[in-house]
Write a protein that holds these residues in place. Structure first.
Motif, PDB file in Angstrom:
ATOM      1  N   UNK A 160      -0.078  10.925   2.097  1.00  0.00           N
ATOM      2  CA  UNK A 160       0.368   9.208   1.695  1.00  0.00           C
ATOM      3  C   UNK A 160      -0.167   8.386   2.701  1.00  0.00           C
ATOM      4  N   UNK A 200       0.852  -1.222  -0.063  1.00  0.00           N
ATOM      5  CA  UNK A 200       0.078   0.026  -0.016  1.00  0.00           C
ATOM      6  C   UNK A 200       0.821   1.154  -0.098  1.00  0.00           C
ATOM      7  N   UNK A 201       2.064   1.200   0.733  1.00  0.00           N
ATOM      8  CA  UNK A 201       2.801   2.242   0.717  1.00  0.00           C
ATOM      9  C   UNK A 201       3.472   2.681  -0.565  1.00  0.00           C
ATOM     10  N   UNK A 202       3.810   1.492  -1.300  1.00  0.00           N
ATOM     11  CA  UNK A 202       4.208   1.483  -2.638  1.00  0.00           C
ATOM     12  C   UNK A 202       3.202   2.234  -3.512  1.00  0.00           C
ATOM     13  N   UNK A 215       0.720   4.255  -2.639  1.00  0.00           N
ATOM     14  CA  UNK A 215       0.487   5.622  -2.468  1.00  0.00           C
ATOM     15  C   UNK A 215       1.812   6.263  -3.028  1.00  0.00           C
ATOM     16  N   UNK A 216       2.987   5.913  -2.871  1.00  0.00           N
ATOM     17  CA  UNK A 216       4.127   6.710  -3.551  1.00  0.00           C
ATOM     18  C   UNK A 216       3.663   6.893  -5.286  1.00  0.00           C
ATOM     19  N   UNK A 264       1.384   9.322  -5.795  1.00  0.00           N
ATOM     20  CA  UNK A 264       1.641  10.743  -5.694  1.00  0.00           C
ATOM     21  C   UNK A 264       2.757  11.202  -6.898  1.00  0.00           C
ATOM     22  N   UNK A 270      10.972   7.857   0.246  1.00  0.00           N
ATOM     23  CA  UNK A 270       9.453   8.520   0.196  1.00  0.00           C
ATOM     24  C   UNK A 270       9.973   9.816   0.945  1.00  0.00           C
ATOM     25  N   UNK A 290      12.036   2.102   1.721  1.00  0.00           N
ATOM     26  CA  UNK A 290      11.256   2.784   0.939  1.00  0.00           C
ATOM     27  C   UNK A 290      10.581   3.826   1.550  1.00  0.00           C
ATOM     28  N   UNK A 308       4.425  10.562   7.871  1.00  0.00           N
ATOM     29  CA  UNK A 308       3.703   9.543   7.131  1.00  0.00           C
ATOM     30  C   UNK A 308       2.840   8.709   8.204  1.00  0.00           C
ATOM     31  N   UNK A 318      -2.702   4.873   3.136  1.00  0.00           N
ATOM     32  CA  UNK A 318      -2.054   3.783   3.380  1.00  0.00           C
ATOM     33  C   UNK A 318      -2.978   3.192   4.589  1.00  0.00           C
TER      34      UNK A 318
END
Lengths: 196, 158
Positions: free
Chosen positions: B39, A37-39, A41-42, A45, B14, B10, B121, B43
């Motif tokens: 972001x 999910x973080x990926x 969101x990246x 963005x 970010x 990651x 985050x 998530x």
């Protein structure tokens, strides 16, 4: 004399030991949904920030590279893998140890070029794309391009210049995801300036 | 199952990516934090949907906060929140004495000025999670000594 010869063959025989997962792996395991999910969101963005998909691809690759150059240290410290003697061995380590360790999957290795400097990694299920659907207006976006950067960056730190790109992608309707890796050259150790 | 090193790296990328793009452009600090926070929000929304799939219905606000401190935090950071405090008027303080995203950075006051970048985050993560459970909130974070940090959740009454 004979003993030394013995040692030579021995070291060749057991060139690397393949841990399915490293002994400390359970300590490091985490929820992969968080990563996925973080990926996502990246990428979302980046798609907002940049006008075209090419720039997004480039940026993802760059970020992957930065991750790769650090990840390799983590990898070498935690697995028992030593230096690889040829590209085939590298391929095995990547697919069976590295992918297994970090993403929990084992891609298959196929399509060797006759010269042995090119191969494909086939990913059955790419964890990066678990909840993803590509909209029509992003047809040139390579969603998981971060992986290419990671592979390139990590291999560069062990003196291998490699070209990595996606050849097929399930997100674009292909039946499998294929990463094509091509060995370019061995990077020579450079002595720091001013030293002989 | 994935490996935690991936997420940590990651997350670092970010943060540095968001701040680098701001350096070239307008360079407003506030907007970077907002970006990271949003972001995290997305998530958090996604994660809470997955984690509450099998959970029983929550009784009240406190019950939800307890879920966030225990189950949610454990699933994400592999440990529980160490201390939960509330004034019973909509303010909750969640204290984590060893916050995963900054443990590697320092154990003291060094790099304290950099810490907020690495908390935005997670603030979003909490806010997004709560929002999908029907709670509107404002989440802020503060650090006095790394790696301990406090998240303050202010519930907004409709």
């Amino acid at each position: 004399m004979s003993r030394q010869a013995n040692r030579g063959t021995e070291s060749k025989k057991m060139y690397w030991y393949l841990p399915f997962i490293s002994p400390t792996a359970s300590l490091h395991l985490m929820n992969s949904e968080l990563f996925t999910l973080t990926y996502g969101a990246l990428v979302t963005q980046l798609c907002k920030d940049y006008e075209n998909d090419e720039d997004v691809n480039k940026q993802l690759e760059k970020m992957g590279y930065n991750i790769g150059v650090r990840l390799i240290e983590d990898f070498l410290a935690r697995s028992n893998v030593g230096r690889c003697h040829d590209f085939r061995e590298t391929a095995d380590v990547i697919a069976k140890v590295a992918f297994k360790m970090y993403l929990g999957i084992t891609p298959t290795i196929t399509n060797w070029s006759p010269a042995g400097d090119e191969f494909s990694l086939i990913l059955e299920n790419n964890p990066l794309v678990d909840f993803v659907e590509l909209p029509d207006n992003h047809s040139t976006l390579v969603y998981s391009n971060l992986l290419c950067g990671v592979l390139r960056g990590a291999l560069e730190m062990v003196q291998m210049a490699v070209d990595v790109k996606f050849a097929q992608d399930t997100l674009k309707g292909d039946s499998v995801t294929e990463i094509r890796m091509k060995f370019i050259r061995r990077i020579e150790d450079n002595l720091p300036a001013g030293e002989e | 199952m994935a490996d935690e090193a991936l997420f940590l790296l990651l997350h670092n990328e970010l943060v540095s990516c968001v701040y680098k793009s701001a350096e070239q452009g307008e360079g407003e600090n506030g907007r970077c934090v907002t970006k990271l926070e949003s972001m995290g929000f997305r998530v958090g929304q996604g994660l809470i949907e997955r984690f509450t799939k099998d959970a029983a219905r929550f009784k009240d606000e406190l019950d939800i906060m307890k879920f966030v401190c225990k189950d949610f935090w454990t699933s994400v950071f592999k440990k529980q929140i160490d201390n939960l405090r509330t004034n019973h008027q909509g303010i909750y303080v969640l204290q984590d004495n060893k916050f995963r995203l900054i443990t590697q950075m320092s154990a003291g006051k060094q790099y304290l000025d950099q810490a907020p970048k690495y908390l935005a985050f997670t603030c979003g993560l909490i806010r997004g999670g709560l929002s999908n459970l029907g709670i509107k909130s404002i989440v802020t974070a503060e650090v006095s000594t790394m790696p301990a940090c406090k998240f303050q959740v202010m519930i907004q009454k409709q």
